[in-house]
Enzyme design. Sequence first.
Site, PDB file in Angstrom:
ATOM      1  CG  MET A  16      41.806  32.860  43.067  1.00  0.00           C
ATOM      2  SD  MET A  16      40.202  33.644  43.360  1.00  0.00           S
ATOM      3  CE  MET A  16      39.859  33.143  45.033  1.00  0.00           C
ATOM      4  CD  GLU A  95      42.844  24.927  41.573  1.00  0.00           C
ATOM      5  OE1 GLU A  95      41.705  24.522  41.782  1.00  0.00           O
ATOM      6  OE2 GLU A  95      43.743  24.924  42.445  1.00  0.00           O
ATOM      7  CG  HIS A 141      37.249  26.736  47.021  1.00  0.00           C
ATOM      8  ND1 HIS A 141      36.097  26.142  46.549  1.00  0.00           N
ATOM      9  CD2 HIS A 141      37.646  27.609  46.051  1.00  0.00           C
ATOM     10  CE1 HIS A 141      35.814  26.619  45.361  1.00  0.00           C
ATOM     11  NE2 HIS A 141      36.724  27.523  45.047  1.00  0.00           N
ATOM     12  CG  ASN A 144      37.595  36.434  41.356  1.00  0.00           C
ATOM     13  OD1 ASN A 144      37.983  37.403  41.982  1.00  0.00           O
ATOM     14  ND2 ASN A 144      37.564  36.413  40.043  1.00  0.00           N
TER      15      ASN A 144
END
Length: 284
Positions: A16, A95, A141, A144
């Site tokens: 990311m 996360e 957020h 992908n």
Amino acid sequence: MSDRTLRAGVIGGGTMGFGIAYVLASSGHATTVVETDAERRAGLLARLESRAQAGVDRGRLDPDAADALSGLVSIVGTVEELRSGLDVVIETVPERMDLKRPVLAAAAERKPALLASNTSSVSIDDLAAELPDPERFCGMHFFNPVWSIALVEIVRGKATGDDTIAAARAVATAIDKESIVVANVPGFATSRLDCISAFESMRMLEEGVADAEDIDRAAVLAYGHPIGPLRLSDVVGLDVRLDIARHLQSVYGERYAPPAILEQKVAAGELGRKSGQGFFEWKD
């Protein structure tokens, strides 16, 4: 922010972070990437340049933007090396609260105008609890692959200020993304929608409704999804999917209960693309 060149920081050079850094730099914004792993750090610029060339080859990136990319990217090994007072710093570490909190605290000391966490599941309020300026913090957020998905989901915490939301939306506009603003609830909006689709697809596979390829083909051809829910689950990681399922089940009940096939694949070490096998076989 949307009508000028940004000075941006991205913390983390994984999947990311790489994608976010790419869209920032390919949009003409000066971008510093923080990557603690020396091996990944050494190859990061070459990967970004390769991605830019792929964009040119597919007609999705102007050659001049690709040529300028390497001059816009700098790579450092610690958060402390970020310049003070950047327009935006986006944290993209895994996360886990215990990883994100100290990284965000260190980033806050660099006094960015906007500090954001790229998260699909971690509470923005919990992340903000120990920050000195929680009103300047929000969730951003991304999806992908970042260069293909047009949306940024902006998550408003209890302390997030209106100016911060406006700044986050301006950053999204500056990299040619659309944005939505959602409340800080478990799963936000997009993860809840995504998981319902993924889990129902898994149950259809269990029931023999169709094979994985055809279930995904239905989502792509009938509903315009860029990638099918089972293949996307492989990309996300089936272990990640399972963790999210269990968390959402604890909040919302049995509608988010993990399908048996998901639990079985994770137990067998079939985690998707990163392990080479999930609902599909991955050779790359």
